[in-house]
Write a protein that holds these residues in place. Structure first.
Motif, PDB file in Angstrom:
ATOM      1  N   GLY A  35      -3.310 -25.415  43.591  1.00  0.00           N
ATOM      2  CA  GLY A  35      -3.153 -26.864  43.355  1.00  0.00           C
ATOM      3  C   GLY A  35      -4.304 -27.586  43.689  1.00  0.00           C
ATOM      4  N   GLN A  36      -5.569 -27.222  44.011  1.00  0.00           N
ATOM      5  CA  GLN A  36      -6.582 -27.995  44.108  1.00  0.00           C
ATOM      6  C   GLN A  36      -7.864 -27.810  43.172  1.00  0.00           C
ATOM      7  OE1 GLN A  36      -8.243 -27.043  48.085  1.00  0.00           O
ATOM      8  NE2 GLN A  36      -6.689 -28.207  49.103  1.00  0.00           N
ATOM      9  N   PRO A  37      -8.399 -28.814  42.697  1.00  0.00           N
ATOM     10  CA  PRO A  37      -9.393 -28.695  41.578  1.00  0.00           C
ATOM     11  C   PRO A  37     -10.576 -28.099  42.319  1.00  0.00           C
ATOM     12  CG  PRO A  37      -9.031 -31.117  42.185  1.00  0.00           C
ATOM     13  CD  PRO A  37      -8.001 -30.394  42.888  1.00  0.00           C
ATOM     14  N   CYS A  38     -11.353 -27.425  41.493  1.00  0.00           N
ATOM     15  CA  CYS A  38     -12.457 -26.583  42.022  1.00  0.00           C
ATOM     16  C   CYS A  38     -13.448 -26.632  40.844  1.00  0.00           C
ATOM     17  CB  CYS A  38     -12.204 -25.113  42.417  1.00  0.00           C
ATOM     18  SG  CYS A  38     -10.931 -25.016  43.761  1.00  0.00           S
ATOM     19  N   LYS A  39     -14.650 -26.747  41.584  1.00  0.00           N
ATOM     20  CA  LYS A  39     -15.833 -26.292  40.370  1.00  0.00           C
ATOM     21  C   LYS A  39     -16.295 -24.904  40.311  1.00  0.00           C
ATOM     22  CE  LYS A  39     -20.386 -28.026  39.079  1.00  0.00           C
ATOM     23  NZ  LYS A  39     -21.356 -29.206  39.335  1.00  0.00           N
ATOM     24  N   ILE A  40     -16.389 -24.409  39.547  1.00  0.00           N
ATOM     25  CA  ILE A  40     -16.870 -22.872  39.098  1.00  0.00           C
ATOM     26  C   ILE A  40     -18.332 -22.770  39.666  1.00  0.00           C
ATOM     27  CG2 ILE A  40     -16.739 -20.767  37.925  1.00  0.00           C
ATOM     28  CD1 ILE A  40     -14.419 -22.262  36.132  1.00  0.00           C
ATOM     29  N   VAL A  41     -18.580 -21.957  40.669  1.00  0.00           N
ATOM     30  CA  VAL A  41     -19.860 -21.813  41.097  1.00  0.00           C
ATOM     31  C   VAL A  41     -20.244 -20.266  40.750  1.00  0.00           C
ATOM     32  CG1 VAL A  41     -20.117 -23.261  43.076  1.00  0.00           C
ATOM     33  CG2 VAL A  41     -19.319 -21.136  43.407  1.00  0.00           C
ATOM     34  N   LYS A  42     -19.497 -19.164  40.609  1.00  0.00           N
ATOM     35  CA  LYS A  42     -19.807 -17.975  40.370  1.00  0.00           C
ATOM     36  C   LYS A  42     -18.561 -17.367  39.467  1.00  0.00           C
ATOM     37  CE  LYS A  42     -21.788 -15.730  43.376  1.00  0.00           C
ATOM     38  NZ  LYS A  42     -21.967 -14.696  44.761  1.00  0.00           N
ATOM     39  N   MET A  43     -19.056 -16.837  38.429  1.00  0.00           N
ATOM     40  CA  MET A  43     -18.035 -16.100  37.642  1.00  0.00           C
ATOM     41  C   MET A  43     -18.819 -14.749  37.078  1.00  0.00           C
ATOM     42  SD  MET A  43     -16.604 -17.578  34.111  1.00  0.00           S
ATOM     43  CE  MET A  43     -15.764 -17.019  33.142  1.00  0.00           C
ATOM     44  N   SER A  44     -17.716 -13.864  37.065  1.00  0.00           N
ATOM     45  CA  SER A  44     -18.292 -12.401  36.655  1.00  0.00           C
ATOM     46  C   SER A  44     -16.795 -11.685  35.759  1.00  0.00           C
ATOM     47  CB  SER A  44     -18.508 -11.567  37.775  1.00  0.00           C
ATOM     48  OG  SER A  44     -17.703 -11.191  38.526  1.00  0.00           O
ATOM     49  N   THR A  45     -17.350 -11.136  34.788  1.00  0.00           N
ATOM     50  CA  THR A  45     -16.108 -10.340  33.878  1.00  0.00           C
ATOM     51  C   THR A  45     -16.182  -8.678  34.075  1.00  0.00           C
ATOM     52  OG1 THR A  45     -16.235 -12.167  32.672  1.00  0.00           O
ATOM     53  CG2 THR A  45     -14.943 -10.300  31.794  1.00  0.00           C
ATOM     54  N   LEU A  58     -13.566 -15.269  39.654  1.00  0.00           N
ATOM     55  CA  LEU A  58     -13.914 -16.659  39.652  1.00  0.00           C
ATOM     56  C   LEU A  58     -14.132 -17.105  41.213  1.00  0.00           C
ATOM     57  CD1 LEU A  58     -11.488 -18.089  37.198  1.00  0.00           C
ATOM     58  CD2 LEU A  58     -13.878 -17.897  36.865  1.00  0.00           C
ATOM     59  N   VAL A  59     -15.206 -17.770  41.491  1.00  0.00           N
ATOM     60  CA  VAL A  59     -15.528 -18.372  42.938  1.00  0.00           C
ATOM     61  C   VAL A  59     -15.599 -19.665  42.438  1.00  0.00           C
ATOM     62  CG1 VAL A  59     -16.933 -18.408  44.771  1.00  0.00           C
ATOM     63  CG2 VAL A  59     -16.484 -16.291  43.746  1.00  0.00           C
ATOM     64  N   GLY A  60     -14.934 -20.764  43.454  1.00  0.00           N
ATOM     65  CA  GLY A  60     -15.055 -22.171  43.059  1.00  0.00           C
ATOM     66  C   GLY A  60     -15.029 -22.737  44.401  1.00  0.00           C
ATOM     67  N   ILE A  61     -15.631 -24.156  44.395  1.00  0.00           N
ATOM     68  CA  ILE A  61     -15.704 -24.738  45.624  1.00  0.00           C
ATOM     69  C   ILE A  61     -14.708 -25.898  45.268  1.00  0.00           C
ATOM     70  CG2 ILE A  61     -17.136 -26.341  47.125  1.00  0.00           C
ATOM     71  CD1 ILE A  61     -19.714 -24.823  46.477  1.00  0.00           C
ATOM     72  N   ALA A  62     -13.862 -26.239  46.287  1.00  0.00           N
ATOM     73  CA  ALA A  62     -12.769 -27.471  46.187  1.00  0.00           C
ATOM     74  C   ALA A  62     -13.642 -28.727  46.268  1.00  0.00           C
ATOM     75  CB  ALA A  62     -11.875 -27.440  47.279  1.00  0.00           C
ATOM     76  N   ILE A  63     -13.187 -29.756  45.198  1.00  0.00           N
ATOM     77  CA  ILE A  63     -13.903 -30.798  45.211  1.00  0.00           C
ATOM     78  C   ILE A  63     -13.747 -31.874  46.204  1.00  0.00           C
ATOM     79  CG2 ILE A  63     -14.403 -32.771  43.398  1.00  0.00           C
ATOM     80  CD1 ILE A  63     -13.604 -30.854  41.201  1.00  0.00           C
ATOM     81  N   PHE A  64     -12.304 -31.715  46.408  1.00  0.00           N
ATOM     82  CA  PHE A  64     -12.084 -32.827  47.567  1.00  0.00           C
ATOM     83  C   PHE A  64     -11.847 -32.389  48.864  1.00  0.00           C
ATOM     84  CE2 PHE A  64      -9.887 -34.341  43.308  1.00  0.00           C
ATOM     85  CZ  PHE A  64     -10.917 -35.335  43.098  1.00  0.00           C
ATOM     86  N   MET A  65     -12.168 -31.516  49.265  1.00  0.00           N
ATOM     87  CA  MET A  65     -12.345 -30.952  50.630  1.00  0.00           C
ATOM     88  C   MET A  65     -13.532 -31.340  51.259  1.00  0.00           C
ATOM     89  SD  MET A  65      -9.626 -29.185  50.982  1.00  0.00           S
ATOM     90  CE  MET A  65      -9.727 -28.604  52.391  1.00  0.00           C
ATOM     91  N   GLY A  66     -13.329 -31.822  52.585  1.00  0.00           N
ATOM     92  CA  GLY A  66     -14.656 -32.383  53.236  1.00  0.00           C
ATOM     93  C   GLY A  66     -15.564 -31.277  53.700  1.00  0.00           C
ATOM     94  N   LYS A  67     -15.080 -30.149  54.186  1.00  0.00           N
ATOM     95  CA  LYS A  67     -15.927 -28.943  54.202  1.00  0.00           C
ATOM     96  C   LYS A  67     -15.843 -28.079  52.803  1.00  0.00           C
ATOM     97  CE  LYS A  67     -14.599 -28.156  58.837  1.00  0.00           C
ATOM     98  NZ  LYS A  67     -13.676 -27.600  59.882  1.00  0.00           N
TER      99      LYS A  67
END
Length: 114
Positions: A35-45, A58-67
């Motif tokens: 439920g949270q939009p994230c930017k993909i910072v790492k990806m492997s197949t 997939l590893v992503g960073i939540a966009i709207f989180m303070g931390k």
């Protein structure tokens, strides 16, 4: 019986996300995870196994989180993930004035880039 309808705001019924296959997602792209939009910072197949399909890690960073919380997900490459609809707007800063005596006043002027 009288019903009151608020017509000042409205919703077109459009979805805030659209589906995209995991194998087509790319690094520095976006996805929705829990439920949270994230930017993909790492990806492997991973390679396909004899009993299954290739998996995408997939590893992503939540966009709207303070931390900056990292979110991790593993899904088969043929499954669909939600991708947020994103609109970007560019603006140009044209004027800034700061007047400080006893009170602080800030005036900022911006204009949209064409």
């Amino acid at each position: 019986m009288v019903y009151e309808t608020d017509l000042t705001t409205g919703d077109a019924g459009a979805s805030s996300t659209y589906p995209m296959q995991c194998s087509t997602l790319r690094k520095s792209g976006f996805m929705v995870f829990k439920g949270q939009p994230c930017k993909i910072v790492k990806m492997s197949t991973s390679k396909t196994g004899k009993h299954g399909r290739a998996k995408v890690h997939l590893v992503g960073i939540a966009i709207f989180m303070g931390k900056k919380k990292k979110k991790k997900d593993i899904c088969p490459s043929v499954h669909n993930m939600g991708v947020p609809n994103i609109q970007t707007h560019d603006y140009q800063l044209i004027h800034v004035s700061v007047m400080c005596a006893m009170s602080e006043e800030y005036a900022v002027a911006i204009k949209p880039c064409k």
